[in-house]
Write an enzyme that holds these catalytic residues in place. Structure first.
Site, PDB file in Angstrom:
ATOM      1  N   HIS A   1       0.715  -1.340  -0.192  1.00  0.00           N
ATOM      2  CA  HIS A   1       0.016  -0.092   0.141  1.00  0.00           C
ATOM      3  C   HIS A   1       0.881   1.142   0.064  1.00  0.00           C
ATOM      4  CE1 HIS A   1       0.717  -0.631   4.522  1.00  0.00           C
ATOM      5  NE2 HIS A   1       0.841   0.654   4.522  1.00  0.00           N
TER       6      HIS A   1
ATOM      7  N   ASP B   1       1.022  -7.752   1.326  1.00  0.00           N
ATOM      8  CA  ASP B   1       1.153  -6.312   1.409  1.00  0.00           C
ATOM      9  C   ASP B   1       2.869  -6.222   1.510  1.00  0.00           C
ATOM     10  OD1 ASP B   1       0.818  -3.797   1.910  1.00  0.00           O
ATOM     11  OD2 ASP B   1       0.415  -3.792   4.163  1.00  0.00           O
TER      12      ASP B   1
ATOM     13  N   SER C   1       4.838   4.082  10.273  1.00  0.00           N
ATOM     14  CA  SER C   1       5.587   2.867  10.221  1.00  0.00           C
ATOM     15  C   SER C   1       5.566   1.881   9.521  1.00  0.00           C
ATOM     16  CB  SER C   1       5.677   2.722  11.892  1.00  0.00           C
ATOM     17  OG  SER C   1       4.538   1.941  12.091  1.00  0.00           O
TER      18      SER C   1
END
Length: 1116
Positions: free
Chosen positions: A92, A123, A206
């Site tokens: 993402h 991801d 983060s």
């Protein structure tokens, strides 16, 4: 735009009860059972090695795509291959769509990075960079060690947490087999994998941080968190290591042009969940099967893979069902996601065998593995600011639709105007089936600007009820021509090419529907005859009733469509439709067009007779209502997002206007400026007198008073419709007085006239609206009419006498209210505006007074200029004025002039840049103009009007007598000449909208002395100015040290700037504070362009000023 359960990159989660994503999701890891014996010195050495290889990623998504909206943010990544220049981060962060990114190392060296891979499901993704660009930092790549992950392992998460440059959070791996967290029902979610869990409490920014052990090895990839429990979720690295090896093959060092690498990824379009043996037994798993699986599985196995769902049209659809328990895959017992994916990725295009148990019954199924990349879109269509592309596997899984359908990632303007929401799927357009993006492009390429066609779509929330709306193709050049963007992994960019060349605007008699052209008709609207004919020239379809156009759900809102269904004329409509159906059958056999035209006119006459009859016979309707109703018009106004300037606070407006002029060549409608706020608008008019909807064009926006004039083409109404519609009789004199009876007449959303008799309680209430946080038009120097009773704060219309003569328009005013420390809220209220000013402007347009010409319905007409005193005034009671030292003589003179008001006008402030700015001061009392006492705003307007009517060479000065600080002074105060065009030019540079400062900004009393002609009105998500923080409500006064006093100077300076160049921009904020911001110009996704109004053609033209492919050319 964002779901509160999803934390975009760079945002801090604030909810304590929902899943938070720092830009992406998390996963599991493996366990090796190693005990934690690390010392503080071990961690110090490990962090000293890791920190230099961790980078802050600043990303910008210039377009919405798939699950992600356009925007800018920050995240984390880390170097996994120094020699080749590869950075690992989350999917993402890399984005499925276009992305522009920079990486900043710990020593503040910043370099551009380009995406080379993003996984279709999991991801993780990779950026590449040029290692030679790092000149001042010694660093090493971080080793990936997925095998080192185990429960109880002490870890550190090193990254950019909550925007901090370096943040180190400690934790302990608590689980390696957590289910992949679910973030959004309409956004990105990982699946078919485990995640790791630890209580490290990571937050936004983060995402993509390495999860390291005491040896400085990355054991997982940080992806998401849950603030309610301070839990963080990490993605295991097994599939990451596999993908990285593919990227490294054949490359020993960094290359400027990256060779595209194909990483095999297979899928059955099935979602599996790992269920414990207790649950599989409840699903029917046989005892002997469980025993066999436990013996064949690794020690500690606690469950099996169970089918959660399939995607329609996928390889497993109609073969696998929810609840199926997977036993074997190609003959091997398979209970782990990793084993499943390994087989699928190695079997793309091949057939595999699955043994499942369904309710305790063994079933063997052979399926062909599909290429996962083939159902991951790598191109999109951009049209009218919208983004449309094939439905991805991610969203197909979320919505349970077939992959590849035509999916709307961002509606843009044209689709938003039709009421089509984000995430919708287009099924039909102009009667043609739409199953692929190419189908949509083919249909759009046949539509001319301004045409209106039906569009059918479905939404995932209401999938079983398709919705039909009217799509209006942009008539003006609000946006660039349609483009196709295609992903190029070798360059990291999305290349663009023209999707098709737009057809020229429809002949003005064909703007609304596919109808025959009226011979010699040069009007931009559809004739009534053509409207009722509605012949599809290409397909020869049957006739369509014009009333159906009014009642069609045009996508405004369900409330509006429901109200329209309640029209009194509904029964008449059904009868007329039956007549039209029969007529269509007969007409198909006729060759004589004259006979067809006669039939059409007969039906049109029947429609209007029934429609008018229904309204005329309304029970208890007053004479005033009967007279006024044919003069009323319902407005629906849309403003393109690319043109929302002048501080407009909405994109969509409704309101009621009144026809003030109606002739063969031109119709004019007066309406408030809270309905028509900008000339950059698309306006549709629905008439109470005749069931038809036609476009209108802004002719005049009064710079002070709260009204606008909008034109329409009477020929678009047809002969019968034009006869049914009429102009209201205006009655500017005598003015209304307290206690007078008036009739308040207006329209409901269903176009039903509503009226009531009211009493004037205050005919001269001075309007006082404070400036909004974002300056926008606010009425000033106006007296309005207040009534004892009305229909609430949203009902607009007119005030008339018993004979239906209009004395005032009942208009909407916009203001902003703030209670305590709360956020200001937009509020609107309704008051009456006397028609004397409207009547004066209309008479000047009709009589052809001097002024700049404007093309109205094919005829150039002069639009009047207004001479005004650009000073904001407010009334003060004479009793207060006496306390300030005003003499008794002046008090008596003002009372004698106006015994009713007993007030004096005071100066609240001068508009910055006006001729009165240096002459009048705040608090001045205006006693007289040209020796005549002044008590109200109209006295000032009359004096300015008298000055404008002077035949001599006047210098535009008013001779004023004022009272200032106890002294009576005579001063000459200059007036300004203003037009009624509003803002007619907008420049877009790096995603910010620039304009001349509009009157609401100037009314604040400040303009920068360095230059005030480049006012930043708005900025776009995902643009360079969004990325670098060059936001609205300030003036750009210098670019790279060169002054930019006006838009022409700004364009001249920015034309010399190149793509990728860092630009130093000096700005002045609204309160006068100077500021310097740097912006990196991106001409690839954000070319510089301008939008101008062309009075010769009465259209808005878009022109490219500077782009990557051309320096200056007109878009056509």
């Amino acid at each position: 735009m964002s779901d509160p359960s999803f934390v975009p990159v760079g945002s801090d989660p604030s909810s304590a009860s929902v899943m938070e994503v720092d830009g992406g999701p998390p996963i599991p890891a493996s366990s090796d059972g190693v005990e934690n014996l690390a010392t503080a010195e071990d961690w110090r050495r490990a962090l000293g090695k890791v920190v230099p290889a961790v980078v802050v990623l600043r990303t910008t998504a210039p377009r919405s795509f798939d699950t992600e909206p356009a925007g800018a943010g920050h995240a984390t990544g880390f170097v996994v291959d120094k020699r080749r220049g590869i950075i690992l981060t989350n999917r993402h962060v890399v984005k499925a769509g276009p992305v522009v990114a920079e990486a900043m190392f710990v020593n503040r060296e910043e370099i551009p990075v380009l995406p080379i891979y993003r996984d279709p499901v999991h991801d993780f993704g990779f950026f590449r960079y040029d290692p030679s660009a790092i000149q001042f930092l010694e660093y090493e790549e971080i080793t990936l060690a997925p095998e080192a992950a185990c429960v109880g392992l002490e870890i550190r998460v090193v990254g950019n947490d909550s925007g901090e440059k370096v943040s180190i959070l400690a934790g302990t791996l608590a689980r390696l087999d957590r289910e992949a967290p679910h973030y959004r029902k309409d956004g990105y979610n990982d699946f078919n994998t485990f995640y790791m869990q630890a209580a490290s409490g990571t937050k936004g920014g983060s995402s993509g941080s390495p999860v390291i052990d005491s040896q400085g090895r990355a054991v997982a990839l940080n992806a998401g968190s849950k603030s309610a429990s301070a839990s963080a979720y990490f993605l295991p690295l097994e599939r990451v290591v596999r993908a990285l090896k593919y990227l490294q093959e054949g490359k020993t060092s960094y290359t400027a042009l990256w060779e595209t690498v194909s990483i095999p990824r297979g899928t059955l379009q099935v979602t599996f969940l790992h269920k414990g043996f207790d649950e599989t037994r409840r699903l029917g798993l046989r005892n002997e099967t469980e025993q066999m699986v436990r013996r064949a599985s690794p020690t500690g196995e606690t469950g099996m893979l169970v089918v959660d769902g399939t995607v329609p049209g996928g390889p497993a659809h109609n073969h696998l069902e929810p609840g199926d328990v997977l036993i074997r895959l190609n003959g091997e017992v398979t209970t782990q996601f990793l084993s499943l994916e390994s087989v699928l990725d190695d079997s793309v295009g091949q057939e595999i065998e699955l043994l499942i148990e369904r309710g305790g019954i063994p079933v063997t199924i052979n399926l062909t593995v599909q290429d996962l990349h083939s159902i991951t879109p790598d191109h999109f269509l951009e049209v009218s600011g919208g983004v449309i592309h094939p439905l991805s596997y991610q969203q197909a899984r979320n919505f349970r639709f077939q992959c590849g359908l035509v999916y709307i990632a961002e509606p843009g303007y044209m689709l938003f105007r039709a009421g089509v929401p984000r995430h919708a799927l287009i099924k039909k357009l102009a009667g043609e089936e739409i199953s692929r993006l190419d189908d949509l492009i083919a249909v759009l390429s046949k539509l001319s600007r301004g045409s209106r066609v039906p569009l059918e779509y479905i939404g995932y929330m209401d999938r079983y009820r398709p919705k039909s709306v009217l799509l209006t193709v942009d008539r003006h050049e609000w946006y660039a021509p349609p483009l196709i963007y295609t992903r190029e992994d070798s360059t990291g960019l999305w290349t663009m090419k023209s999707a098709f060349q737009p057809l020229p605007p429809l002949s003005q008699s064909r703007v609304l529907h596919h109808g025959e052209l009226a011979p010699g008709n040069q009007s931009p609207l559809l004739t009534g005859e053509a409207m009722l004919e509605n012949l599809d020239l290409e397909r020869g379809q049957e006739l369509i009733d014009a009333v159906a156009n009014l009642e069609t759900n045009d996508g405004i809102s369900s409330e509006v469509s429901q109200a329209r269904d309640e029209l009194d004329a509904g029964k008449k409509k059904r009868r007329v439709e039956e007549e039209l159906d029969g007529m269509a059958a007969d007409c198909s056999l006729l060759d004589n067009s004259e006979t067809l035209l006669k039939d059409k006119r007969d039906v049109e006459a029947a429609v209007v007779t029934d429609y008018v009859g229904a309204t005329t016979l309304a029970a208890n309707a007053s004479l005033a209502e009967h007279v006024i109703e044919p003069t009323l018009v319902m407005f629906e106004v849309h403003i393109p997002p690319a043109c929302i300037v002048d501080g407009a606070h909405s994109q969509h407006y409704f309101g009621t206007g009144v026809i003030v002029h109606h002739s063969k060549d031109m119709g004019l409608v007066a309406v408030d400026k809270n309905t028509v706020a900008l000339s950059m608008s698309d306006i549709m008019l629905s008439f109470a007198a005749f069931p038809i909807e036609i476009p209108g064009e802004v002719v005049f926006l009064h710079p002070v008073h709260n009204f606008a004039l909008v034109s329409y083409d009477p020929s678009a109404l047809g002969s019968v419709g034009a006869a049914a519609v009429r102009a209201a009789e205006l009655l500017p004199e005598p003015p209304l007085h307290r206690g007078d009876s008036v009739y308040l007449v207006g329209l409901s959303r269903s176009l039903q006239a509503t009226s009531r008799k009211s009493i004037v309680t205050n005919p001269c209430a001075a309007i006082n609206i404070v400036s909004a946080d974002c300056p926008r038009y606010r009425a000033m120097n106006m007296e309005v009419i207040e009534l004892d009773t009305d229909f609430g704060g949203t009902f607009s219309g007119v005030l008339s006498d018993e004979q239906g003569r209009v004395q005032a328009i009942w208009a909407s005013f916009s203001t902003q209210l703030k209670f305590g420390y709360s956020t200001p809220e937009d509020h609107q209220f309704i008051r009456g505006i006397p028609v004397y000013t409207i009547s004066e402007v209309v008479n000047k347009i009709i009589s052809g007074t001097k002024g700049p010409p404007l093309l109205i319905n094919g005829i150039k007409r002069p639009i009047p200029l207004l001479r005004i005193l650009e000073v904001e005034l407010y009334p003060t009671l004479l009793s207060k004025a006496r306390s300030f030292g005003l003499s008794d003589d002046w008090v008596q003179a003002l009372v004698k002039k106006d015994p009713l008001r007993r007030q004096v006008l005071r100066v609240k402030g001068c508009l910055a840049g006006s001729k009165a700015e240096k002459k009048l001061e705040q608090g001045d009392m205006i006693l007289a103009i040209n020796k005549e006492p002044v008590t109200c705003f109209r006295d000032v307007e009359d004096a300015c009007q008298a000055l404008a009517n002077c035949d001599d060479d006047s210098d535009g000065n008013l001779s004023m007598t004022i009272f200032r600080q106890g002294q009576e002074l005579d001063v000459l105060v200059g007036t300004d000449v203003r037009d009624g065009n509003g803002t007619t030019r907008v420049v877009n540079w790096c995603g910010c909208l620039l304009q001349d400062p509009h009157p609401a900004v100037r009314a604040l009393g400040f303009l920068p002395k360095e230059g005030h002609g480049v006012y930043l009105a708005r900025w776009c998500n995902g643009s360079p100015v969004h990325r670098y923080g060059l936001y609205a409500l300030q003036w750009i006064v210098e670019v790279n040290g060169k002054p930019t006093p006006n838009l022409d100077a700004f364009v001249s300076v920015t034309k010399e700037l190149e793509h990728g160049e860092h630009v130093r921009v000096r700005t002045i904020l609204m309160h006068g504070k100077p500021r310097v911001t740097t912006v990196k110009q991106d001409l690839h996704y954000w070319p510089t362009w301008e939008l101008r109004f062309d009075p010769e053609t009465a259209t808005w033209r878009r022109r490219i000023i500077k782009s990557l492919s051309q320096d200056s050319s007109a878009e056509s």
